[in-house]
Design a protein around this motif. Structure first.
Motif, PDB file in Angstrom:
ATOM      1  N   GLY A  88      47.670  46.275  41.291  1.00  0.00           N
ATOM      2  CA  GLY A  88      46.677  45.607  42.125  1.00  0.00           C
ATOM      3  C   GLY A  88      46.262  44.244  41.620  1.00  0.00           C
ATOM      4  N   HIS A  89      46.835  43.801  40.502  1.00  0.00           N
ATOM      5  CA  HIS A  89      46.508  42.482  39.961  1.00  0.00           C
ATOM      6  C   HIS A  89      47.575  41.441  40.279  1.00  0.00           C
ATOM      7  N   PRO A 113      43.614  39.736  43.561  1.00  0.00           N
ATOM      8  CA  PRO A 113      42.851  39.867  44.808  1.00  0.00           C
ATOM      9  C   PRO A 113      41.343  39.984  44.588  1.00  0.00           C
ATOM     10  N   THR A 114      40.930  40.729  43.561  1.00  0.00           N
ATOM     11  CA  THR A 114      39.496  40.887  43.302  1.00  0.00           C
ATOM     12  C   THR A 114      38.860  39.556  42.923  1.00  0.00           C
ATOM     13  N   ALA A 115      39.531  38.815  42.043  1.00  0.00           N
ATOM     14  CA  ALA A 115      39.006  37.504  41.650  1.00  0.00           C
ATOM     15  C   ALA A 115      39.040  36.534  42.822  1.00  0.00           C
ATOM     16  N   LEU A 116      40.065  36.647  43.665  1.00  0.00           N
ATOM     17  CA  LEU A 116      40.162  35.756  44.823  1.00  0.00           C
ATOM     18  C   LEU A 116      39.025  36.020  45.805  1.00  0.00           C
ATOM     19  N   ALA A 117      38.675  37.288  45.996  1.00  0.00           N
ATOM     20  CA  ALA A 117      37.564  37.610  46.897  1.00  0.00           C
ATOM     21  C   ALA A 117      36.270  36.978  46.399  1.00  0.00           C
ATOM     22  N   ALA A 118      36.019  37.067  45.087  1.00  0.00           N
ATOM     23  CA  ALA A 118      34.814  36.455  44.525  1.00  0.00           C
ATOM     24  C   ALA A 118      34.857  34.935  44.687  1.00  0.00           C
ATOM     25  N   HIS A 119      36.032  34.356  44.513  1.00  0.00           N
ATOM     26  CA  HIS A 119      36.194  32.903  44.659  1.00  0.00           C
ATOM     27  C   HIS A 119      35.942  32.462  46.100  1.00  0.00           C
ATOM     28  N   LEU A 120      36.528  33.174  47.060  1.00  0.00           N
ATOM     29  CA  LEU A 120      36.370  32.793  48.465  1.00  0.00           C
ATOM     30  C   LEU A 120      34.917  32.933  48.916  1.00  0.00           C
ATOM     31  N   SER A 170      39.809  47.470  47.635  1.00  0.00           N
ATOM     32  CA  SER A 170      40.821  46.651  48.303  1.00  0.00           C
ATOM     33  C   SER A 170      40.138  45.565  49.122  1.00  0.00           C
ATOM     34  N   VAL A 171      40.838  44.453  49.295  1.00  0.00           N
ATOM     35  CA  VAL A 171      40.275  43.304  50.002  1.00  0.00           C
ATOM     36  C   VAL A 171      41.125  43.013  51.234  1.00  0.00           C
ATOM     37  N   PHE A 172      40.461  42.806  52.362  1.00  0.00           N
ATOM     38  CA  PHE A 172      41.135  42.483  53.611  1.00  0.00           C
ATOM     39  C   PHE A 172      40.626  41.139  54.115  1.00  0.00           C
ATOM     40  N   LEU A 196      45.889  42.951  54.458  1.00  0.00           N
ATOM     41  CA  LEU A 196      45.488  43.384  53.128  1.00  0.00           C
ATOM     42  C   LEU A 196      45.831  42.274  52.149  1.00  0.00           C
ATOM     43  N   VAL A 197      44.838  41.795  51.401  1.00  0.00           N
ATOM     44  CA  VAL A 197      45.073  40.709  50.446  1.00  0.00           C
ATOM     45  C   VAL A 197      45.711  41.315  49.198  1.00  0.00           C
ATOM     46  N   ARG A 198      47.025  41.209  49.142  1.00  0.00           N
ATOM     47  CA  ARG A 198      47.777  41.790  48.039  1.00  0.00           C
ATOM     48  C   ARG A 198      49.218  41.336  48.165  1.00  0.00           C
ATOM     49  N   ALA A 199      49.865  41.121  47.033  1.00  0.00           N
ATOM     50  CA  ALA A 199      51.262  40.721  47.072  1.00  0.00           C
ATOM     51  C   ALA A 199      52.078  41.797  47.780  1.00  0.00           C
ATOM     52  N   ASP A 200      53.002  41.381  48.618  1.00  0.00           N
ATOM     53  CA  ASP A 200      53.788  42.306  49.417  1.00  0.00           C
ATOM     54  C   ASP A 200      54.644  43.189  48.520  1.00  0.00           C
TER      55      ASP A 200
END
Length: 238
Positions: free
Chosen positions: A50-51, A67-74, A120-122, A139-143
């Protein structure tokens, strides 16, 4: 007995034990993964990790992080709204839909995040479609084929003033269920409606003046791995 020729393979049980016990750090350690995984399963862990890094989709921002850090950034740096969502439970959203833009390099859109009960982040994107609106979810995550399959059910509610138009207030007029794909959001992927499967509604479903769309979003887990990207193209074409 004579030793085997130098070019032949000789099994070494000691090496089997060595590699069976060998643990290596995740290749995404720099993005926050602290796992040490068996050497033989490092690729399997990589596909499910998940990283795995994702990209900030905002123009001019080049951050790459988990994804978790990106959600906080956005949420913090770009003021994206964040809503919590529980799997299998509808979440009502009031999504502002930008008006159709004058000729411009990039189409107008509204973007926000949903955070699942498993962290999870969407990413939700909404924009004008003719006189109505289109909404998509990724879903914000590498494919990766290791990710669980998810489905999203949209249900649009008529606006309060719809009673004047002869529609029953609170009734459900438009709904659709579609697969949720994964996206690392690179190059605007995942938030560009023209690249996604989207839920479309006519202009009568938008609140007069504010152009808000009252839409219920429900995300469900289903069995099996995530479909290949070719499957999404087939759904879009059908």
């Amino acid at each position: 007995t004579a030793p085997p020729p130098a070019s032949s393979y000789a099994h070494c049980p000691g090496l089997d034990h060595f590699f069976a016990d060998l643990r290596v750090p995740c290749r995404y350690a720099e993005y926050g993964c602290e796992s040490f995984v068996p050497y033989f399963r490092s690729d399997e862990h990589r596909d499910a990790c998940g990283h795995a890094p994702c990209h900030c989709p905002e123009p001019g921002c080049y951050l790459i992080c988990s994804p978790t850090a990106l959600a906080a950034h956005l949420a913090g740096e770009h003021s994206w709204p964040v809503d919590e969502i529980a799997y299998g439970t509808p979440r009502m959203l009031a999504v502002p839909v930008p008006p159709p833009p004058a000729p411009a390099p990039a189409p107008a859109r509204h973007v926000r995040l949903l955070r699942g009960d498993d962290a999870s982040v969407f990413a939700v994107a909404a924009g004008p479609l003719g006189g109505g609106a289109a909404v998509s979810v990724v879903l914000v995550r590498a494919d990766s084929p290791a990710h669980p399959r998810l489905a999203c059910t949209f249900c649009a509610k008529p606006p309060p003033e719809s009673a004047a138009a002869g529609l029953e207030e609170g009734s459900c007029c438009f709904f659709a269920t579609m697969p949720v794909r994964s996206s690392a959001l690179a190059d605007g992927d995942g938030v560009a409606l023209e690249k996604e499967l989207y839920f479309a509604v006519p202009g009568e479903m938008l609140c007069e003046g504010s152009r808000e769309l009252l839409v219920s979003v429900r995300i469900d887990r289903s069995c099996g791995p995530e479909p290949a990207s070719e499957d999404y193209k087939m759904v879009a074409q059908n």
